[in-house]
Scaffold this motif. Sequence first.
Motif, mmCIF file in Angstrom:
data_model
loop_
_atom_site.group_PDB
_atom_site.id
_atom_site.type_symbol
_atom_site.label_atom_id
_atom_site.label_comp_id
_atom_site.label_asym_id
_atom_site.label_seq_id
_atom_site.Cartn_x
_atom_site.Cartn_y
_atom_site.Cartn_z
ATOM 1 N N LEU A 18 23.216 -18.674 23.659
ATOM 2 C CA LEU A 18 22.665 -19.608 22.815
ATOM 3 C C LEU A 18 22.510 -19.268 21.423
ATOM 4 C CD1 LEU A 18 19.368 -20.368 25.545
ATOM 5 C CD2 LEU A 18 21.487 -21.999 24.822
ATOM 6 N N ASP A 19 22.255 -17.884 20.891
ATOM 7 C CA ASP A 19 22.495 -17.745 19.622
ATOM 8 C C ASP A 19 23.792 -17.861 18.960
ATOM 9 O OD1 ASP A 19 19.884 -16.939 19.794
ATOM 10 O OD2 ASP A 19 20.327 -14.494 20.000
ATOM 11 N N TYR A 20 24.825 -17.622 19.909
ATOM 12 C CA TYR A 20 26.137 -17.915 19.503
ATOM 13 C C TYR A 20 26.217 -19.419 19.277
ATOM 14 C CZ TYR A 20 31.229 -18.466 19.445
ATOM 15 O OH TYR A 20 32.624 -18.757 19.329
ATOM 16 N N LEU A 21 25.871 -20.076 20.131
ATOM 17 C CA LEU A 21 26.201 -21.756 20.100
ATOM 18 C C LEU A 21 25.147 -22.295 18.781
ATOM 19 C CD1 LEU A 21 25.955 -22.615 23.669
ATOM 20 C CD2 LEU A 21 27.739 -23.042 22.389
ATOM 21 N N LYS A 22 23.873 -21.652 18.696
ATOM 22 C CA LYS A 22 23.289 -22.209 17.552
ATOM 23 C C LYS A 22 23.973 -21.818 16.188
ATOM 24 C CE LYS A 22 18.932 -21.784 19.968
ATOM 25 N NZ LYS A 22 17.883 -21.062 20.295
ATOM 26 N N SER A 23 24.456 -20.611 16.032
ATOM 27 C CA SER A 23 25.331 -20.313 14.724
ATOM 28 C C SER A 23 26.423 -21.358 14.716
ATOM 29 C CB SER A 23 25.730 -18.821 14.749
ATOM 30 O OG SER A 23 26.840 -18.656 15.785
ATOM 31 N N LYS A 24 27.460 -21.569 15.670
ATOM 32 C CA LYS A 24 28.528 -22.439 15.465
ATOM 33 C C LYS A 24 28.017 -23.842 15.375
ATOM 34 C CE LYS A 24 32.239 -21.144 16.327
ATOM 35 N NZ LYS A 24 32.955 -20.607 15.400
ATOM 36 N N GLN A 25 26.806 -24.396 15.865
ATOM 37 C CA GLN A 25 26.370 -25.687 15.429
ATOM 38 C C GLN A 25 25.976 -25.928 14.155
ATOM 39 O OE1 GLN A 25 22.419 -26.548 17.680
ATOM 40 N NE2 GLN A 25 22.207 -28.131 16.491
ATOM 41 N N GLY A 26 25.592 -24.691 13.406
ATOM 42 C CA GLY A 26 25.463 -24.700 11.921
ATOM 43 C C GLY A 26 26.841 -25.046 11.151
ATOM 44 N N GLU A 27 27.816 -24.623 11.816
ATOM 45 C CA GLU A 27 29.230 -24.717 11.367
ATOM 46 C C GLU A 27 29.849 -26.232 11.623
ATOM 47 O OE1 GLU A 27 31.526 -21.476 12.835
ATOM 48 O OE2 GLU A 27 30.131 -20.115 12.172
ATOM 49 N N SER A 28 29.385 -26.951 12.482
ATOM 50 C CA SER A 28 29.808 -28.009 13.101
ATOM 51 C C SER A 28 28.959 -29.324 12.408
ATOM 52 C CB SER A 28 29.893 -27.919 14.398
ATOM 53 O OG SER A 28 30.392 -29.209 14.816
ATOM 54 N N THR A 29 29.742 -30.374 12.543
ATOM 55 C CA THR A 29 28.926 -31.735 12.122
ATOM 56 C C THR A 29 28.839 -32.669 13.364
ATOM 57 O OG1 THR A 29 30.937 -32.699 11.526
ATOM 58 C CG2 THR A 29 29.334 -31.603 9.648
ATOM 59 N N MET A 30 29.376 -32.117 14.557
ATOM 60 C CA MET A 30 29.284 -32.955 15.829
ATOM 61 C C MET A 30 28.075 -33.131 16.483
ATOM 62 S SD MET A 30 33.031 -32.153 17.522
ATOM 63 C CE MET A 30 34.295 -32.080 16.556
ATOM 64 N N PRO A 31 27.416 -34.348 16.524
ATOM 65 C CA PRO A 31 26.052 -34.329 16.934
ATOM 66 C C PRO A 31 25.880 -34.265 18.609
ATOM 67 C CG PRO A 31 27.248 -36.623 16.496
ATOM 68 C CD PRO A 31 28.081 -35.598 16.136
ATOM 69 N N TYR A 32 27.005 -34.415 19.262
ATOM 70 C CA TYR A 32 26.832 -34.001 20.638
ATOM 71 C C TYR A 32 26.700 -32.680 21.150
ATOM 72 C CZ TYR A 32 31.477 -31.852 20.997
ATOM 73 O OH TYR A 32 32.631 -31.050 20.730
ATOM 74 N N GLU A 33 26.844 -31.603 20.144
ATOM 75 C CA GLU A 33 26.498 -30.157 20.338
ATOM 76 C C GLU A 33 25.022 -29.919 20.288
ATOM 77 O OE1 GLU A 33 28.897 -27.669 17.893
ATOM 78 O OE2 GLU A 33 30.730 -28.589 18.423
ATOM 79 N N LEU A 34 24.365 -30.325 19.517
ATOM 80 C CA LEU A 34 22.668 -30.539 19.618
ATOM 81 C C LEU A 34 22.130 -30.698 20.968
ATOM 82 C CD1 LEU A 34 20.117 -29.689 18.297
ATOM 83 C CD2 LEU A 34 20.135 -32.140 17.382
ATOM 84 N N VAL A 35 22.658 -31.837 21.541
ATOM 85 C CA VAL A 35 22.225 -32.344 22.794
ATOM 86 C C VAL A 35 22.699 -31.297 23.980
ATOM 87 C CG1 VAL A 35 22.292 -34.398 24.537
ATOM 88 C CG2 VAL A 35 22.410 -34.891 22.291
ATOM 89 N N ALA A 36 23.788 -30.973 23.827
ATOM 90 C CA ALA A 36 24.202 -29.963 25.003
ATOM 91 C C ALA A 36 23.295 -28.684 24.701
ATOM 92 C CB ALA A 36 25.787 -29.578 24.700
ATOM 93 N N LEU A 37 23.142 -28.153 23.667
ATOM 94 C CA LEU A 37 22.567 -27.127 23.555
ATOM 95 C C LEU A 37 21.036 -27.218 23.880
ATOM 96 C CD1 LEU A 37 22.497 -24.115 22.188
ATOM 97 C CD2 LEU A 37 21.882 -25.166 20.047
ATOM 98 N N GLU A 38 20.247 -28.260 23.871
ATOM 99 C CA GLU A 38 19.263 -28.614 24.292
ATOM 100 C C GLU A 38 18.840 -28.481 25.802
ATOM 101 O OE1 GLU A 38 18.041 -32.192 22.724
ATOM 102 O OE2 GLU A 38 17.470 -31.243 20.839
#
Length: 138
Positions: A73-93
């Motif tokens: 999850l920490d890795y995904l959160k760090s990658k989320q900050g590098e991306s602008t794709m909105p679907y990643e936030l939903v997947a992370l939740e």
Amino acid sequence: MNKNKLTLNQLKVLFEGLYPQLCVFAYKYLNNLETSKDMVQAVFVKVWEDKTEFLNENHATGYFYKSVKNTCLDYLKSKQGESTMPYELVALENYDTEAFFMSTAVGIETTAVIENALNKLPEEAAKLIRQSIKDYRN
């Protein structure tokens, strides 16, 4: 019950027993096998470096699953900050829920137990059972 520090041999036994399942578990979060392997290895290294203590084997297993989950999850959160794709936030939740964690961990552990049992059977019997699990028919 007293907590015990792991010896290098005990950590090796845990690594050999848990590594494949933890890699599959991490893959459910990361969808990348190499990154999943890296995350699992990082958790084992951290346990050794921190001289983490465990009550028993079940406590260690639970700890490793939770640690791999948090590392992913920490890795995904760090990658989320590098991306602008909105679907990643939903997947992370969705990934950060107890239900996802439990269903994934239990499924992987169950598969490992079944595979262990099948490996003790004669080859033809194991093949037949594997086919029935996949819903194949004679």
